[in-house]
Design a protein around this motif. Structure first.
Motif, short mmCIF file in Angstrom:
data_model
loop_
_atom_site.label_atom_id
_atom_site.label_comp_id
_atom_site.label_asym_id
_atom_site.label_seq_id
_atom_site.Cartn_x
_atom_site.Cartn_y
_atom_site.Cartn_z
N HIS A 345 26.96 118.30 1.00
CA HIS A 345 27.52 119.52 0.42
C HIS A 345 26.79 119.92 -0.86
N ASN A 346 26.48 118.94 -1.72
CA ASN A 346 25.78 119.25 -2.97
C ASN A 346 24.37 119.76 -2.71
N LEU A 347 23.75 119.29 -1.64
CA LEU A 347 22.41 119.78 -1.30
C LEU A 347 22.45 121.22 -0.81
N ILE A 348 23.52 121.57 -0.12
CA ILE A 348 23.63 122.93 0.41
C ILE A 348 23.83 123.92 -0.73
N VAL A 349 24.47 123.47 -1.80
CA VAL A 349 24.61 124.34 -2.98
C VAL A 349 23.23 124.68 -3.54
N ARG A 350 22.29 123.73 -3.46
CA ARG A 350 20.93 123.99 -3.93
C ARG A 350 20.21 125.02 -3.08
N LEU A 351 20.65 125.21 -1.84
CA LEU A 351 19.95 126.09 -0.91
C LEU A 351 20.13 127.57 -1.24
N ARG A 352 21.07 127.91 -2.10
CA ARG A 352 21.32 129.32 -2.40
C ARG A 352 20.07 130.01 -2.93
N HIS A 353 19.35 129.33 -3.80
CA HIS A 353 18.11 129.91 -4.33
C HIS A 353 17.07 130.09 -3.23
N ASN A 354 17.00 129.17 -2.28
CA ASN A 354 16.05 129.31 -1.17
C ASN A 354 16.41 130.49 -0.29
N VAL A 355 17.71 130.74 -0.10
CA VAL A 355 18.13 131.88 0.71
C VAL A 355 17.68 133.18 0.05
N ILE A 356 17.88 133.26 -1.27
CA ILE A 356 17.48 134.45 -1.99
C ILE A 356 15.97 134.64 -1.92
#
Length: 488
Positions: A345-356
């Motif tokens: 779950h904590n890693l998926i929070v990091r993915l927000r910047h990659n999505v943008i």
């Protein structure tokens, strides 16, 4: 009521199955005991390894009555070890016990005083207790076996000891008391290092890493891993576990490239039967590849037996690929319980910047010039000042090289540059070189993993010995193919 009566009337039926399957299982256990005895006297560790593999293939047929009969055969009745191990076994029905005693009286009462056979009896009882989910008795049995192992220093016991270490940790993990044995595992690892027990060091290092990662103690796990002695891997299972734990540690430490290589290598090296382990490796590998800006292939999510387990990560990958921030939020909320249970779950929070960043890359490819207001709308930024956020995001993406564009601050535009030919750069050569290096590394590891019988180049075997060896190899291959994924 009639169904209950019928069930009670049919209850004696399983006792007939005991009479039919008991002797065959007992005969197999006797053959394993003779194999251990031969390996002990000849000091051939490979025979002990084969005995353990045969036991794993036989574990589904184990029953309390059969194990009790084997203890009477292998140990001296009334001894401390015999009485201790017998106390862990559940009491069978009277009819089953009668069948067992009747069959045991027909057998030759051969008593062994081998230490290897005593440790094997501990292992056999412990496997049975864990399969029956009797974790309280399994904890007591494993603790007694570990206390016995501390006083033994024989290379023929190392294989059995490594299995006992694994089930020792498993029994405490099943009861939620994994932190209690951390000090004991460290002491056992120190003992194995002093005795040059490399297989025990491998197993205990993985158990300690699992212990630390279970409580999210990644710094302690990395300190232990970096200072532990390094040597060539002896067990493929243990090496796969080590690569998986190393990949998790590297992921938390933001070393995504090394983490991806470790996780993908663990997934490739794992046995086909270890489905649960390969699923966990693929879950973490997908997240790491997304954090690196890569999009995993669709075939990763369509592997046999993994479609349902990898479905949340497939939808997450689709959201990252499109660059839709709103879809990414919906997927993260929809499968939040799954991500938390997987520890990602904590890693998926990091993915927000990659999505943008992915969405911004798609915008720069589609438009030669676009205003920052439209960029904020397309990225669906929900901040108080979306235009200012869009400007800072575009500036950072240009600085990092993710987007080949220019930022016109005066007019509030993002101007994209013309895309060049990728084959005029060194990227295809770098990708081709990495694939060649991977294939060469796999070939070298396969060569190093080859095993040969001792003195095979000196002795010329006869036709009879060759047939016997080929038959043993076929049986061993069959048992390996049927081996359950309990180790993972």
């Amino acid at each position: 009521m009639t169904q209950d009566v019928e069930m009670k009337e049919q209850r004696p039926a399983p006792s007939n199955s005991v009479t039919s399957t008991g002797p065959s299982t007992m005969q197999h256990l006797k053959e394993i005991a003779s194999l251990i005895e031969t390996g002990s006297y000849a000091r051939e560790v490979r025979r002990i390894v084969r005995a353990v593999r045969l036991t794993i293939a036989l574990r589904r047929k184990l029953k309390a009555s059969v194990i009790s009969a084997f203890l009477n055969f292998a140990l001296v009745p009334g001894s401390d070890v015999h009485s201790r191990l017998s106390s862990y076994l559940p009491k069978e029905d009277e009819h089953d016990m009668e069948v067992d005693t009747a069959s045991s009286t027909m057998q030759a009462t051969v008593k062994h005083s081998l230490l290897e056979l005593e440790i094997y009896c501990y292992l056999l009882v412990l496997i049975f207790l864990i399969d029956q989910k009797r974790y309280t008795e399994a904890k007591a049995c494993s603790s007694a076996s570990i206390a016995r192992l501390k006083s033994l220093n024989r290379r023929t016991v190392d294989v059995l000891a490594s299995r006992l270490y694994f089930y020792y940790s498993l029994s405490y993990e099943a009861t939620g008391n994994l932190a209690e044995i951390r000090g004991n595992l460290l002491a056992l690892h120190r003992i194995a290092t002093l005795r040059h027990d490399e297989l025990g060091q491998e197993t205990l290092l993985n158990l300690l890493l699992r212990n630390y990662l279970h409580y999210n103690l990644y710094d302690q796990a990395e300190k232990l891993r970096s200072k532990a002695p390094r040597f060539e891997a002896h067990s493929n299972h243990q090496f796969c576990r080590y690569l998986f734990y190393l990949g998790k540690i590297r992921t938390i430490q933001l070393e995504y490239t090394d983490a991806r290589e470790s996780l993908l290598q663990a997934a490739r090296k794992a046995p086909v039967a270890a489905l649960g382990f390969r699923i966990q490796c693929n879950k973490w590998a997908v997240i790491v590849r997304l954090l690196l800006g890569e999009i995993p292939e669709r075939t990763v999510f369509m592997q046999k037996g993994m479609e349902k387990a990898l479905r949340p990560y497939f939808e997450l990958t689709n959201a990252v690929r499109i660059g839709d921030l709103e879809l990414f939020r919906n997927v993260a909320e929809k499968f939040s319980s799954t991500f938390k249970s997987d520890g990602t779950h904590n890693l998926i929070v990091r993915l927000r910047h990659n999505v943008i960043r992915t969405g911004l890359r798609n915008i720069s490819i589609s438009y030669s010039r676009i205003s920052l207001v439209d960029v904020a709308k397309k990225l669906r930024l929900d901040s108080a000042n979306p235009v200012a956020d869009a400007e800072s995001i575009v500036a950072k993406a240009i600085r990092d090289g993710a987007v080949d564009a220019m930022l016109d601050h005066a007019n509030g535009w993002m101007v994209s540059k013309e895309t060049g030919d990728i084959y005029s750069t060194n990227e295809p050569q770098i990708a081709f070189n990495s694939r060649i290096a991977f294939c060469l590394n796999m070939h070298n590891e396969a060569v190093r993993a080859l095993r040969f019988p001792p003195n095979s180049h000196k002795e010329k075997e006869s036709a009879e010995k060759r047939r016997e060896r080929q038959q043993q190899e076929q049986e061993l291959a069959k048992h390996i193919a049927e081996e359950d994924d309990d180790d993972f």
